[in-house]
Write an enzyme that holds these catalytic residues in place. Structure first.
Site, mmCIF file in Angstrom:
data_model
loop_
_atom_site.group_PDB
_atom_site.id
_atom_site.type_symbol
_atom_site.label_atom_id
_atom_site.label_comp_id
_atom_site.label_asym_id
_atom_site.label_seq_id
_atom_site.Cartn_x
_atom_site.Cartn_y
_atom_site.Cartn_z
ATOM 1 N N ARG A 127 -4.020 9.205 3.410
ATOM 2 C CA ARG A 127 -2.853 10.009 3.726
ATOM 3 C C ARG A 127 -1.986 10.244 2.493
ATOM 4 N NH1 ARG A 127 -0.854 13.652 7.225
ATOM 5 N NH2 ARG A 127 1.369 13.763 6.912
ATOM 6 N N ASP A 170 -5.012 7.589 8.692
ATOM 7 C CA ASP A 170 -5.230 7.043 10.025
ATOM 8 C C ASP A 170 -5.094 8.081 11.122
ATOM 9 O OD1 ASP A 170 -5.582 4.402 9.151
ATOM 10 O OD2 ASP A 170 -3.431 4.239 8.833
ATOM 11 N N LYS A 200 0.844 -1.211 0.000
ATOM 12 C CA LYS A 200 0.000 0.000 0.000
ATOM 13 C C LYS A 200 0.869 1.247 0.000
ATOM 14 C CE LYS A 200 -1.728 1.564 4.083
ATOM 15 N NZ LYS A 200 -1.395 2.980 4.355
ATOM 16 N N ASN A 201 1.874 1.271 0.867
ATOM 17 C CA ASN A 201 2.645 2.501 1.021
ATOM 18 C C ASN A 201 3.686 2.696 -0.078
ATOM 19 O OD1 ASN A 201 1.095 3.151 3.162
ATOM 20 N ND2 ASN A 201 2.568 2.535 4.734
ATOM 21 N N ASP A 206 4.327 0.839 12.154
ATOM 22 C CA ASP A 206 3.112 0.159 11.686
ATOM 23 C C ASP A 206 2.964 -1.238 12.287
ATOM 24 O OD1 ASP A 206 2.691 2.371 10.176
ATOM 25 O OD2 ASP A 206 3.352 1.488 8.292
HETATM 26 N N1 EPU Z 1 6.468 14.607 10.628
HETATM 27 C C1 EPU Z 1 6.585 15.947 10.963
HETATM 28 N N2 EPU Z 1 6.520 16.867 9.945
HETATM 29 C C2 EPU Z 1 6.373 16.521 8.637
HETATM 30 C C3 EPU Z 1 6.270 15.150 8.318
HETATM 31 C C4 EPU Z 1 6.329 14.212 9.337
HETATM 32 O O1 EPU Z 1 6.712 16.306 12.113
HETATM 33 O O2 EPU Z 1 6.350 17.415 7.774
HETATM 34 C C5 EPU Z 1 6.587 13.601 11.716
HETATM 35 C C6 EPU Z 1 5.293 12.808 11.906
HETATM 36 O O3 EPU Z 1 4.405 13.481 12.748
HETATM 37 C C7 EPU Z 1 5.812 11.515 12.505
HETATM 38 C C8 EPU Z 1 7.156 11.333 11.827
HETATM 39 O O4 EPU Z 1 7.522 12.612 11.320
HETATM 40 O O5 EPU Z 1 6.029 11.658 13.872
HETATM 41 C C9 EPU Z 1 7.176 10.324 10.708
HETATM 42 O O6 EPU Z 1 6.185 10.583 9.782
HETATM 43 P P1 EPU Z 1 6.359 10.218 8.237
HETATM 44 O O7 EPU Z 1 6.279 11.491 7.458
HETATM 45 O O8 EPU Z 1 7.542 9.357 8.055
HETATM 46 O O9 EPU Z 1 5.051 9.359 7.959
HETATM 47 P P2 EPU Z 1 4.044 9.441 6.758
HETATM 48 O O10 EPU Z 1 4.779 9.619 5.472
HETATM 49 O O11 EPU Z 1 2.926 10.360 7.075
HETATM 50 C C10 EPU Z 1 4.153 6.884 6.230
HETATM 51 C C11 EPU Z 1 3.175 5.756 6.140
HETATM 52 C C12 EPU Z 1 2.687 5.363 7.526
HETATM 53 C C13 EPU Z 1 3.885 4.985 8.378
HETATM 54 C C14 EPU Z 1 4.889 6.154 8.401
HETATM 55 C C15 EPU Z 1 6.168 5.829 9.152
HETATM 56 C C16 EPU Z 1 2.102 6.173 4.014
HETATM 57 C C17 EPU Z 1 0.883 6.536 3.273
HETATM 58 N N3 EPU Z 1 2.026 6.169 5.334
HETATM 59 O O12 EPU Z 1 3.432 7.980 6.789
HETATM 60 O O13 EPU Z 1 1.883 4.209 7.343
HETATM 61 O O14 EPU Z 1 3.440 4.715 9.679
HETATM 62 O O15 EPU Z 1 5.247 6.499 7.045
HETATM 63 O O16 EPU Z 1 6.769 4.722 8.615
HETATM 64 O O17 EPU Z 1 3.148 5.868 3.445
HETATM 65 C C18 EPU Z 1 0.067 2.741 7.735
HETATM 66 O O18 EPU Z 1 0.333 2.206 6.650
HETATM 67 O O19 EPU Z 1 -0.713 2.217 8.580
HETATM 68 C C19 EPU Z 1 0.702 4.018 8.052
HETATM 69 C C20 EPU Z 1 0.202 4.854 8.945
#
Ligand code: EPU
Length: 425
Positions: free
Chosen positions: A93, A117, A23-24, A307
């Site tokens: 997301r 989520d 998915k991601n 995750d």
């Molecule tokens: N963060 C910031 N500022 C930003 C971006 C992120 O403070 O501009 C913080 C977030 O709040 C968090 C951390 O950085 O504490 C990591 O967030 P990240 O940006 O890496 O996560 P994401 O890209 O929003 C993806 C996956 C998530 C997975 C995370 C971490 C997708 C669509 N989602 O989210 O997957 O948990 O990376 O590996 O790729 C899931 O599949 O269930 C899921 C939530």
């Protein structure tokens, strides 16, 4: 929404399960198709709700998208609509990943703040700061990220944290920004490597994939490609935890075991015997005894994935001994523990640590999924509970796990989907 799962505890999971694309990964690759005029084909797509939602997002930007089995075909026009504010945007997301490609292609973007989520605050400051370094102005206005640039240029960018989404967006804008961009403290997830591979096939010049430093030489234009989504390591790990928790014997195919090195090592520490398949396309997990307590700390890749944290809690809740789980990414993910306590788990949190004292058996109860992984974690816990556990709000699970109930049943679990709605008309 009255659909729920009924999980009867007690089964030992045995057999083989095939994992499809991540998915991601697929959602980001679909966004990358925006970067090149013409027809891009993405194969090994999982049949989950988020894929048609992302297809709707791309259509709203002017693309033609067809989804046929595991193949997505995306035809991107010469002129894209730069406003991504369709209703589908708020339902996942990954929709925010159109920001980088739109800035790269159109030099402006209006992107509705994404959904996804409820696992804690998910700011976009690093995405915006990166785009600013590349020459764009960016603000949040009326519920949208607005970014605009007269022209982009390469830049040196240091991320405060190796954010997956920020790395992806900055990378996808930088591939079309003249000059050299260096992204330091970049995310190293296999899904980022897969995106870099696809961008390179499209003609982008990216070096350092899988390391903390990505170096991008901007090019004038990219060409469409055909690309295969990597196997879903999180889904693969889910089956590994399910096998260990039920003292089962499960072979998982379709995932690169090296994407799960640390996870499989943790399960070995819990008592599982794990062998990788000869063709390198999966692994087998055999657990003979009650799992032993293990500590888990979530961190960006190659650390233990956040995750998988709910599965770590589900496993340790029935393990022999006491475990400490530390969550470093998403503070609200511990909400899952409230549901685990309903099932009889002995767990408590203090800040971003949770202490879990293993019990011999959990006890069935109605429980509610708050996100994809929490939902699946509750099903795994239900497999080790006396009686029949009702798991509600299972639409979350459908967003990320293709054929979930079918795969559970194939492995011998007594899991059923029930729809109590009296009249669907
Ligand atoms: N963060 C910031 N500022 C930003 C971006 C992120 O403070 O501009 C913080 C977030 O709040 C968090 C951390 O950085 O504490 C990591 O967030 P990240 O940006 O890496 O996560 P994401 O890209 O929003 C993806 C996956 C998530 C997975 C995370 C971490 C997708 C669509 N989602 O989210 O997957 O948990 O990376 O590996 O790729 C899931 O599949 O269930 C899921 C939530």
């Amino acid at each position: 929404m009255t659909e729920h799962f009924l999980v009867r505890g007690g089964a030992r999971l045995v057999g083989e399960v095939e994992v499809v694309g991540a998915k991601n990964s697929v959602l980001k690759l679909m966004a990358a198709a925006l970067l090149a005029e013409g027809t891009t084909t993405i194969t090994n797509c999982p049949q989950i709700l988020d894929v048609p939602l992302m297809a709707d997002v791309l259509r709203s930007l002017g693309c033609e998208v067809t989804l046929d089995g595991d193949t997505a075909t995306i035809t991107t026009p010469a002129e894209l609509n730069h406003r991504a504010d369709s209703p589908s945007m708020g339902k996942l997301r990954a929709s925010v990943c159109v920001l980088g490609p739109l800035v790269g292609r159109c030099k402006r973007a209006v992107v509705a703040l994404p959904g996804g989520d409820a696992i804690g605050s998910r700011p976009l400051d690093m995405h915006q700061n990166g785009l600013r370094q590349l020459g764009a102005h960016s603000e949040i206005e009326h519920g949208c990220v607005v970014a605009e640039a007269e022209g982009l240029h390469g830049a040196q960018i240091w991320l405060d944290f190796p954010s997956v989404g920020a790395t992806e967006n900055i990378l996808m804008a930088a591939v079309l920004a003249p000059g050299t961009t260096v992204i330091d403290n970049a995310a190293r997830e296999p899904e980022i490597v897969n995106l870099c591979t696809m961008l390179t096939e499209m003609g982008a010049r990216v070096e350092g994939a899988g390391t903390s430093t990505l170096t991008v030489e901007g090019v004038e234009r990219l060409r469409p490609t055909e690309h295969r989504v990597i196997g879903d390591r999180i889904v693969g790990a889910t089956w590994a935890f399910a096998a260990a928790m039920t003292m089962g014997d499960v072979t998982v195919r379709g995932v690169n075991p090296h994407h799960l090195d640390l996870v499989l090592e943790k399960l070995r520490a819990a008592g599982a015997e794990i062998t990788t398949l000869d063709d390198g396309d999966g692994f087998r997990v055999v657990q003979d005894e009650r799992p032993r307590a293990v500590d888990f700390v979530t961190l960006p890749y190659p650390g233990f994935a956040t995750d998988l944290q709910p599965f770590a809690i589900a496993l340790t809740s029935i393990a022999e001994g006491t475990s400490m789980i530390t969550e470093n990414l998403f503070e609200a993910r511990f909400r899952f523990i409230e549901e685990m306590v309903r099932l009889g788990a002995d767990a408590r949190t203090d800040g971003h640590h949770a202490v879990v004292r293993g019990v011999e058996r959990l006890s069935s109860a109605p429980v509610w999924a708050s996100d994809i992984r929490a939902g699946v974690g509750l099903v795994l816990a239900g497999l080790r509970a006396d009686g029949v556990t009702e798991v509600w709000d299972v639409f979350h699970i459908d967003r990320g796990y293709p054929m979930f109930v079918e795969n559970m049943q194939k492995l011998g679990a007594d899991v059923r989907r029930v729809d109590d709605e009296p009249d669907r008309a």
